[in-house]
Design an enzyme around this catalytic site. Structure first.
Site, short mmCIF file in Angstrom:
data_model
loop_
_atom_site.label_atom_id
_atom_site.label_comp_id
_atom_site.label_asym_id
_atom_site.label_seq_id
_atom_site.Cartn_x
_atom_site.Cartn_y
_atom_site.Cartn_z
N SER A 59 0.85 -1.20 0.00
CA SER A 59 0.00 0.00 0.00
C SER A 59 0.88 1.25 0.00
CB SER A 59 -0.91 -0.03 1.24
OG SER A 59 -1.66 1.16 1.27
N HIS A 117 -1.04 -1.21 -4.15
CA HIS A 117 -2.36 -0.84 -3.65
C HIS A 117 -2.40 0.68 -3.50
CE1 HIS A 117 -6.00 -1.51 -1.10
NE2 HIS A 117 -5.53 -0.49 -0.38
N ASP A 150 -4.48 3.96 -2.43
CA ASP A 150 -5.61 4.43 -1.63
C ASP A 150 -6.02 5.82 -2.08
OD1 ASP A 150 -5.95 2.31 0.36
OD2 ASP A 150 -3.95 2.87 1.05
N MET A 177 -8.51 8.90 -1.41
CA MET A 177 -9.39 9.43 -0.36
C MET A 177 -9.91 10.80 -0.80
SD MET A 177 -7.05 8.56 2.92
CE MET A 177 -6.11 7.04 3.01
N HIS A 228 -7.99 1.37 -4.42
CA HIS A 228 -8.96 1.30 -3.32
C HIS A 228 -9.60 2.69 -3.18
CE1 HIS A 228 -9.49 0.59 1.34
NE2 HIS A 228 -10.65 0.74 0.71
N MET A 261 -11.68 5.17 -1.42
CA MET A 261 -12.33 5.53 -0.14
C MET A 261 -12.96 6.90 -0.35
SD MET A 261 -9.49 4.14 2.47
CE MET A 261 -8.26 4.19 1.20
N MET A 266 -11.89 -4.59 5.52
CA MET A 266 -11.08 -3.60 6.23
C MET A 266 -10.89 -4.07 7.66
SD MET A 266 -10.26 -1.34 4.03
CE MET A 266 -9.34 -0.34 5.19
N GLY A 273 -8.74 5.19 6.21
CA GLY A 273 -8.33 6.58 6.17
C GLY A 273 -6.85 6.81 6.52
N ASP A 291 -7.11 -5.54 4.64
CA ASP A 291 -6.39 -4.26 4.55
C ASP A 291 -6.47 -3.53 5.89
OD1 ASP A 291 -5.23 -1.91 3.67
OD2 ASP A 291 -6.92 -1.28 2.41
N GLY A 292 -5.30 -3.29 6.48
CA GLY A 292 -5.23 -2.51 7.71
C GLY A 292 -4.56 -3.27 8.83
C1 DX5 Z 1 -6.25 2.46 5.19
C2 DX5 Z 1 -5.78 2.07 3.82
C3 DX5 Z 1 -4.73 1.03 3.86
C4 DX5 Z 1 -3.49 1.48 4.59
C5 DX5 Z 1 -2.90 0.28 5.26
O1 DX5 Z 1 -7.38 3.20 5.10
O2 DX5 Z 1 -6.85 1.57 3.06
O3 DX5 Z 1 -4.42 0.50 2.58
O4 DX5 Z 1 -2.54 2.07 3.75
O5 DX5 Z 1 -1.88 0.69 6.09
P1 DX5 Z 1 -1.25 -0.28 7.20
O6 DX5 Z 1 -0.83 -1.53 6.53
O7 DX5 Z 1 -0.14 0.53 7.76
O8 DX5 Z 1 -2.35 -0.50 8.20
ZN ZN Z 2 -6.40 0.48 1.25
#
Ligand code: DX5
Ligand code: ZN
Length: 213
Positions: free
Chosen positions: A9, A34, A36, A38, A67, A69, A138, A143, A173-174
């Site tokens: 990610s 990956h 993200d 937002m 992804h 969000m 998740m 976020g 994820d997370g």
């Molecule tokens: C969180 C993201 C993740 C995040 C994961 O909202 O969707 O992809 O980057 O980070 P780690 O692996 O540090 O929890």
């Molecule tokens: Zn993510």
């Protein structure tokens, strides 16, 4: 079970040396990247937008797993397609018409994914089983990277595996690290997404190898 995919990610990559860092993580064996996205609305944070995703796509390093969000996922689909995304995942909580959204991803030549927050029940999944390629669980509230894994995600992974055809990939994820990765695998996940556990390490190859269980 599907082969294991590790998706690094990019949220925790070194943004000041992004190209070098992405080349390093790809060379270290990350299967996917990956990304993200937002919007400061669906989640209380902003990351990077479509111009940067397109630039990352041009590097042609690994398949891009986007992804979303965001509150209006449909709006981002043309740009994801232009960036060459392999997979686009939107949150069920943000999609008024999830079935239509997933169909649209496939029509546009991308794989279709659905993500759910820690508080969301997976029981809607049978109604979209034929139109989805990827289910993303998740294991933190979305976020931010660097949060702690929420253990109830393990039961959810198991439930999703029961509900979905075996070809549908299940991602988590997370907070995924070497401690949680084996438990996610045991529960039935085949796609592990990690930011801190990879980019927080001095040795990306070793960090990725520790997640490959
Ligand atoms: C969180 C993201 C993740 C995040 C994961 O909202 O969707 O992809 O980057 O980070 P780690 O692996 O540090 O929890
Ligand atoms: Zn993510």
């Amino acid at each position: 079970m599907n082969d294991l995919i590790i998706s690094a990610s990019v949220l925790s990559a070194d943004f000041l040396h992004l190209e070098t860092d992405l080349r390093n993580v790809a060379a270290a064996g990350s299967d996917w990247l990956h990304l993200d996205i937002m919007d400061g609305h669906f989640v209380p944070n902003l990351s990077f937008g479509m111009p940067l995703i397109k630039a990352m796509g041009k590097l042609n390093l690994c398949p891009l797993d986007v992804h979303l969000m965001v509150s209006d996922p449909d709006m981002y689909l043309p740009a994801c397609q232009e960036a060459g995304a392999k997979l686009v995942t939107a949150h069920v909580e943000a999609c008024a018409h999830l079935h239509r959204f997933l169909g649209k991803c496939r029509q546009m030549g991308m794989q279709a994914g659905v993500a759910m927050n820690p508080s969301t029940s997976p029981e809607f999944l049978p109604y979209i089983a034929e139109t989805v390629d990827f289910v993303l669980i998740m294991s933190v509230n979305p976020g931010f990277s660097g949060q702690r894994f929420i253990p109830s995600a393990l039961d959810k992974i198991q439930r999703v595996r029961e509900l979905m055809p075996s070809a549908v990939r299940i991602g988590v994820d997370g907070g995924v690290n070497e401690q949680w990765a084996p438990r996610c695998r045991e529960a039935g996940a085949d796609t592990l997404i990690a930011a801190s556990a990879i980019f927080g390490s001095d040795d990306y190859s070793a960090a990725i190898a520790r997640l490959r269980v």
